[in-house]
Design a protein around this motif. Structure first.
Motif, PDB file in Angstrom:
ATOM      1  N   LEU A 246       0.779  -1.228  -0.056  1.00 25.54           N
ATOM      2  CA  LEU A 246      -0.083   0.192  -0.007  1.00 25.54           C
ATOM      3  C   LEU A 246       0.968   1.382  -0.045  1.00 25.54           C
ATOM      4  N   ASP A 247       1.990   1.025   0.614  1.00 27.27           N
ATOM      5  CA  ASP A 247       2.803   2.349   0.739  1.00 27.27           C
ATOM      6  C   ASP A 247       3.526   2.684  -0.531  1.00 27.27           C
ATOM      7  N   CYS A 248       3.826   1.475  -1.285  1.00 30.93           N
ATOM      8  CA  CYS A 248       4.462   1.610  -2.590  1.00 30.93           C
ATOM      9  C   CYS A 248       3.362   2.371  -3.695  1.00 30.93           C
ATOM     10  N   ASN A 254      10.038   9.041  -6.320  1.00 31.16           N
ATOM     11  CA  ASN A 254      11.064   7.911  -6.597  1.00 31.16           C
ATOM     12  C   ASN A 254      11.008   6.969  -5.203  1.00 31.16           C
ATOM     13  N   THR A 255      11.363   5.859  -5.635  1.00 27.57           N
ATOM     14  CA  THR A 255      11.000   4.729  -4.474  1.00 27.57           C
ATOM     15  C   THR A 255      12.228   3.678  -4.335  1.00 27.57           C
ATOM     16  N   ILE A 256      12.501   3.477  -3.098  1.00 23.56           N
ATOM     17  CA  ILE A 256      13.512   2.209  -3.082  1.00 23.56           C
ATOM     18  C   ILE A 256      12.776   1.306  -2.049  1.00 23.56           C
ATOM     19  N   SER A 434      14.770  12.891  -4.248  1.00 20.79           N
ATOM     20  CA  SER A 434      13.591  12.725  -3.098  1.00 20.79           C
ATOM     21  C   SER A 434      12.926  11.375  -3.158  1.00 20.79           C
ATOM     22  N   ALA A 435      14.198  10.239  -2.857  1.00 20.16           N
ATOM     23  CA  ALA A 435      13.846   9.016  -2.853  1.00 20.16           C
ATOM     24  C   ALA A 435      13.018   8.798  -1.460  1.00 20.16           C
ATOM     25  N   SER A 436      12.010   7.886  -1.549  1.00 17.65           N
ATOM     26  CA  SER A 436      11.040   7.419  -0.506  1.00 17.65           C
ATOM     27  C   SER A 436      11.847   5.891  -0.382  1.00 17.65           C
ATOM     28  N   LEU A 437      12.299   5.610   0.918  1.00 19.76           N
ATOM     29  CA  LEU A 437      12.322   4.284   1.316  1.00 19.76           C
ATOM     30  C   LEU A 437      11.485   3.643   2.128  1.00 19.76           C
ATOM     31  N   ILE A 438      11.080   2.260   1.311  1.00 20.24           N
ATOM     32  CA  ILE A 438      10.108   1.487   1.690  1.00 20.24           C
ATOM     33  C   ILE A 438      10.313   0.234   2.127  1.00 20.24           C
ATOM     34  N   THR A 439      10.117  -0.378   3.388  1.00 23.83           N
ATOM     35  CA  THR A 439      10.422  -1.571   3.872  1.00 23.83           C
ATOM     36  C   THR A 439       9.222  -2.181   4.703  1.00 23.83           C
TER      37      THR A 439
END
Length: 759
Positions: A246-248, A254-256, A434-439
């Motif tokens: 859901l976060d993604c 931009n996302t990692i 502006s990368a968002s880190l999602i785990t």
């Protein structure tokens, strides 16, 4: 009737075909058209780009009549007639340089250009005595040969086309006597553009757009399909996403993503893509490191997104060095149709493209039509899957590409991996904007306990003997070795020990058909043993019950673990990592990293996913000193190479030479020589290529300089393609080949022909 092509296509028809592509381009890459009057100028360039084909002698070339065209460039005449549009100097330069270079680079045009003195000398020596009043290549004097009715016809067509599209440019009269030679006007005074400047990008993208419209229009492509957000609405209504998914899906930047195998990373990427497409349209590039995993993902996306067979896909494309072999599974004995489908994939027509990073990198190395590649990348959505899998040099080049595309090309980037050392993540975050880190949530990771890890004191062969009882009672066993030779040896041992069991061997030294067959067998629940090399790590979405592995770095081992108890629905599956190597593999993995990995795993019994990042950072706290130097040096060299790219320039590198930097070396097993020869003689080139086997360069070198004499010889074939004859060399390996075990580089096999007949 004024022709544009020798097949009878008229100039007006060709222009209409190109205009249709321009309209499709505007819809599919709208960000490309947001600055200055890009679309209107592209329409102008299309309307005038082939104007020079009105030359009566060029028309004779198309109708195969006797002529004195003398291999001139029609683009030169087109530029002169584009002066009928009054523009300021900067706009005129943009329009005319793109028209002049839409087939040949400035360097190539200059090579054929004759100076005034050379024209005079050549005229006196050859043409005057034949009764000609001026040289056929005297561009300015040849303007008088254009026929007024033809000129009026095309000018009226241009006026009508401009009016229809509400493009407001006035057509004016020009005097031939006032015209200047385009080569002398545009090329003699051409100054290279400052790297990454506004003029650099404007000329690069404009010339690429004109080339694309011309190429696609010539190929009779009628439309450019678009991937729309609702095309990605294929999940079942009962699908319950995890929090990290859901976060993604809600991420607008931009996302990692760092998440374990089997946690739905692919769905994360597609949900992010849907959100990104809602903001702006653009091409999608889904980048994977290996062709086998690309092929598997292409089948999956064609099924899920298009509900289509791969060969019928209109949205989901695929591009790598073995596309024709992949497609040939679906098209038997129809070479022309296969070539057509393969060409459509190569033209980047599909809005969603699965590819290797090298298909992106090649544009940065300036291979042929690199400008078209950059157009397709503008405003693109770039998804990197398994970014951990690259060597230092490739990773450094990818970092430069990510920085360039996000900074200058309005690209959105999504990076996902199961294993990413913190120091590598920090390198990515330096360049991605502006990368968002999602785990995944900690409780989610805590609950994933799929593997029971043991360090076995001996090697794989000893483990197989000692664990024979456990192996016999286990449904499906995967055995991974670090070298092909040892994998082949292991396969033979298993076959002798368990003669009644089904088994499959996977490595890089199979022909395409044998590799495909063995991979399909790996998915068969009746297959008890899957034996292979690193090829298993990434290419197969399988779920086995027990693993025995050679020692390897932690990230490689985790990929192997991910093919066992993948779903996590069973009790933790037994994993045996051998302390001793089964063969000579010291050059494959750094010894220091392997030792760190084994030490890190000593304290692990049940592997919890929540502990994986800590283990990764323990094994990979930072670059090794030599890796750090290689990484930084590569970035500097690659940035320097990129800064030397120029619009209208000659290709810096042939595409074949570019791939030689990365690909293995293809050889033909001696066993298939006669069959290969027959395929070539019957123009069945794809079937011939499917008989080839790829060797690592070090393995090839070992065969080339074998102690008992070279096991590699070369033969030359004459190949007829497109009514022309080309010589093609093939390297033949004098080694045995088995459909079960692949190319056996230690076993000699002569060719059924006299070696004296070869080069």
């Amino acid at each position: 009737m004024i022709l544009a092509k020798s097949d009878g296509t008229t100039l007006q028809e060709h222009i209409e075909d190109c205009l249709r592509i321009a309209e499709g381009l505007k819809r599919s890459i709208p960000l490309l058209f947001k600055d200055f009057d890009f679309y209107n100028f592209l329409i102008l360039a299309i309307l005038f780009h082939d104007f020079g084909k009105l030359h009566p002698e060029f028309q004779k070339v198309l109708t195969k009549e006797k002529n004195i065209w003398e291999l001139q460039r029609h683009e030169i005449y087109s530029v002169i007639f584009s002066n009928k549009i009054k523009l300021n100097e900067k706009d005129k330069e943009l329009l005319q340089k793109a028209i002049l270079a839409h087939h040949k680079s400035f360097d190539e045009i200059m090579e054929k250009h004759l100076s005034k003195k050379e024209l005079e000398e050549d005229f006196d020596d050859i043409w005057r005595v034949r009764g000609y009043q001026f040289h056929p290549k005297d561009v300015l004097k040849n303007l008088s040969k254009f026929k007024l009715p033809d000129l009026y016809e095309i000018i009226d067509f241009i006026k009508s086309s401009l009016k229809k599209r509400e493009v407001n440019f006035q057509i004016r009269r020009i005097k031939y006597s006032e015209q200047k030679h385009p080569v002398e006007e545009l090329i003699f005074h051409h100054i290279e553009y400052e790297a990454n400047s506004e003029d650099f990008f404007k000329h690069l993208l404009f010339s690429g757009s004109l080339k694309m419209c011309d190429h696609y229009g010539s190929a009779k492509i009628t439309s450019i399909p678009n991937l729309k957000p609702n095309d990605l609405d294929f999940w079942d209504n009962n699908y319950k996403p995890f929090k990290h998914q859901l976060d993604c899906w809600n991420s607008r930047q931009n996302t990692i993503l760092i998440a374990p195998t089997g946690s739905g990373k692919t769905e994360c990427a597609l949900g992010w893509l849907k959100k990104s497409l809602q903001s702006s349209m653009g091409k999608t590039f889904y980048i994977l490191p290996y062709t086998a995993s690309i092929n598997a993902m292409h089948k999956r996306f064609c099924r899920d997104i298009e509900q289509s067979e791969p060969i019928k896909a209109k949205l989901i494309g695929i591009q790598h060095g073995k596309v024709e072999q992949y497609l040939n599974q679906y098209i038997e004995n129809d070479y022309e149709f296969l070539k057509e489908k393969s060409d459509s994939f190569k033209k980047l027509l599909h809005p969603f493209k699965l590819t290797t990073p090298f298909q992106i990198l090649k544009y940065f190395f300036g291979v042929k039509t690199f400008e078209i590649g950059f157009v397709n990348l503008y405003g693109a959505k770039i998804i990197f899957d398994e970014i951990h899998a690259y060597d230092v040099i490739t990773f450094a080049q990818i970092i430069v590409v990510i920085e360039f595309l996000s900074k200058y090309f309005n690209c959105s980037v999504f990076i996902m991996t199961a294993t990413l050392p913190t120091f590598l993540r920090l390198e990515i975050e330096k360049v991605i904007q502006s990368a968002s880190l999602i785990t995944p949530a900690i409780d989610f990771l805590e609950n994933i306990k799929r593997h029971k890890v043991s360090i076995y004191s001996g090697n794989v062969f000893e483990a197989i003997e000692e664990l024979e009882s456990q192996i016999s009672s286990t449904n499906q066993i995967m055995i991974v070795l670090n070298t092909v030779n040892q994998a082949q040896k292991c396969y033979q041992q298993i076959k002798e020990t368990f003669p009644d069991e089904e088994m499959s061997l996977i490595h890089s030294r199979f022909t395409a058909k044998d590799r495909n067959r063995n991979e399909k067998k790996a998915f068969d629940k009746n297959t008890k043993f899957l034996i292979g090399t690193q090829a298993i790590e990434v290419s197969l979405n399988i779920d086995y019950d027990l693993l025995i592995s050679d020692p390897a770095p932690l990230d490689a081992l985790l990929q192997r673990f991910g093919r066992v108890n993948r779903s996590g629905k069973k009790a933790p599956a037994p994993i045996y990592v051998c302390k001793e190597s089964s063969g000579n593999d010291s050059k494959i993995y750094p010894k220091e990293i392997v030792e760190k990995t084994l030490n890190a795993l000593l304290d692990v019994h049940i592997l919890r996913e929540s502990a994986v990042q800590t283990l990764i950072d323990k094994v990979y706290p930072d670059w090794l000193p030599e890796q750090k130097k290689e990484f930084e040096d590569t970035k500097i060299l690659f940035k320097s190479s990129l800064e030397s790219l120029q619009p209208y320039s000659k290709n810096k590198e042939r595409e074949e030479d570019f791939y030689d930097k990365f690909d293995g070396i293809k050889v033909l097993p001696a066993k298939f020589y006669a069959e290969y020869k027959t395929h070539i003689e019957e123009a069945r080139f794809i079937e011939a290529d499917e008989l080839m086997v790829s060797l690592h360069k070090s393995t090839f070198k070992g065969l080339m300089f074998h102690k008992e004499g070279s096991r590699i010889i070369k033969d030359r074939f004459s190949i007829i393609k497109n009514d022309s004859i080309k010589n093609s060399d093939v390297l033949i390996a004098k080694c045995k080949y088995s459909s079960e075990k692949g190319l056996l580089t230690n076993d000699y096999q002569a060719i059924e022909d006299n070696d004296d007949n070869f080069l």
